[in-house]
Design an enzyme around this catalytic site. Sequence first.
Site, PDB file in Angstrom:
ATOM      1  N   LYS A   1       0.657  -1.277  -0.038  1.00  0.00           N
ATOM      2  CA  LYS A   1       0.050  -0.212  -0.065  1.00  0.00           C
ATOM      3  C   LYS A   1       0.974   1.213  -0.074  1.00  0.00           C
ATOM      4  O   LYS A   1       0.471   2.377  -0.352  1.00  0.00           O
ATOM      5  CB  LYS A   1      -1.153   0.123   1.186  1.00  0.00           C
TER       6      LYS A   1
HETATM    7  C1  LIG Z   1      -4.297  -4.602   1.269  1.00  0.00           C
HETATM    8  C2  LIG Z   1      -3.417  -5.798   1.202  1.00  0.00           C
HETATM    9  C3  LIG Z   1      -3.849  -6.725   0.461  1.00  0.00           C
HETATM   10  C4  LIG Z   1      -5.341  -6.885  -0.575  1.00  0.00           C
HETATM   11  O1  LIG Z   1      -5.275  -5.761  -1.399  1.00  0.00           O
HETATM   12  P1  LIG Z   1      -6.479  -5.153  -2.313  1.00  0.00           P
HETATM   13  O2  LIG Z   1      -6.151  -3.951  -3.166  1.00  0.00           O
HETATM   14  O3  LIG Z   1      -7.403  -4.786  -1.137  1.00  0.00           O
HETATM   15  O4  LIG Z   1      -7.221  -6.466  -2.965  1.00  0.00           O
HETATM   16  C5  LIG Z   1      -3.217  -7.996  -0.017  1.00  0.00           C
HETATM   17  N1  LIG Z   1      -2.169  -8.092   0.864  1.00  0.00           N
HETATM   18  C6  LIG Z   1      -1.590  -7.259   1.907  1.00  0.00           C
HETATM   19  C7  LIG Z   1      -0.692  -7.354   2.564  1.00  0.00           C
HETATM   20  C8  LIG Z   1      -2.206  -6.060   1.875  1.00  0.00           C
HETATM   21  O5  LIG Z   1      -2.226  -5.227   2.933  1.00  0.00           O
END
Ligand SMILES: *Cc1c(COP(=O)(O)O)cnc(C)c1O
Length: 483
Positions: free
Chosen positions: A113
Amino acid sequence: MKYLSTRGGMEPARFTEILLGGLAPDGGLVVPERYPCVDRATLARWRSLPYAALAYEILRLYATDLPGPQLRALCERTYTADVFGSDEVTPLVALEPGLALLKLSNGPTLAFKDVAMQLLGALFEHVLREQGSELNILGATSGDTGSAAEYAMRGRAGIQVFMLSPHGRMSAFQTAQMYSLADANVFNIAVDGVFDECQDLVKAISNDLLFKRRHSIGTVNSINWARVAAQIVYYFKGFFAATRSDDERVSFAVPSGNFGNVLAGHIARRMGLPISRLVVATNENDVLDEFIRTGRYRPRSAAETHHTSSPSMDISKASNFERFVFDLAARDPARVRELWSALERDGQFDISGSAEAERLPACGFASGRSTHADRIATLRAIHQRHGVLVDPHTADGLRVARDWREPGVPMICLETAQPAKFAATIREAIGIEPPRPAGYEGIESLPQRFERMPVDVERLKRYIADRTDALPSSVDCRWRADA
Ligand SMILES: *Cc1c(COP(=O)(O)O)cnc(C)c1O
């Protein structure tokens, strides 16, 4: 580039006008009016670009109302070795011929993120300064998103962050990551309750439009369009790193929750990136896998949502999914409204037998579900076979990727977090303590700064009001309301 609502009820708006939000006033999601086409000549030109320059080339197609030199400077300041650990920003690591990991988790909070959120921080600061306005970001977190937001916004002019978290319910590492921030614009609020109660507090304030407007409250959740746009970049980067020529194709496996990450892959494919398969990997919360296999979309209730060892994928409904369905419905807002009213009425919808179902195969999606046992076995196998340690979410991706490899098409699995964040599952799988990246040793013993608070909306409002400048109630907020 103009932005529209998936449900058709929004005046076309520009990038800087939809930057903060994602939710359209009619309850739909904001989408670009079209996807720019990237032809082979452009791909060839982009192949050798460093990450920041590639990010600029892609984002300028979407952020057309930001002056080019400013957008370029923002990309160059964000995508540095300083912030992401290497000039590559998202390096590709081969596991074996035809299988590689695209490492997206070398940012400050060790999860993918950061890649989008760091840029978002820079964009917000820039646009707020231009408009002479301020923004107070209010959010609730059970771990990953909140820390990514705090690290993206810390120290930025014109921005304050109020982040609610459930007191005593995050891992020691996650708690330390957030609570040890000393920046004056970051307020950690430790709520005596569970995550859902934190979220309810945020909702209560979001529904108080007057308060929200007076105190310039906004959010940074996963439906933010700019986050999706910034994520498109690393699909191109991964393609270039895994191929020698633009005539080749690759597939991506994506550990998925809210459908934000894989939606960016879908858009990259629509733009013309030669992607064969987009493999959606879910954990026990398999709403998306079910949809791709059967055409039935059935969001779960909170009670039906499993708490798993890949917790960042523990979602009940996929908040970005409507953007994909809009494309599947040939971008017909009337059809999206129809499907979403069925969803409201029946708690689900089913596209099997419809025109949408006929269009689904051409989108290249494949999917699968991984369980705790799969995740542990995959972690262990990858460690034994390749000497590489992955986190539980990435293990879900690798597990599902295995079923969808094609000869001659490299499979790239997106690494979404570092194992250090999920030490308990790593210990269970291979009996060792995951190594901490440099700079994170002993963060649990740093001084922590947070405000403890009961589940009490009025208390929270007072806390925020005391720390923000109230605008006169007649001022119309330029930022769109967000849920
Ligand atoms: C947020 C997250 C996801 C999921 O991603 P999306 O965009 O919500 O599908 C998967 N793995 C980790 C470690 C995350 O922080």
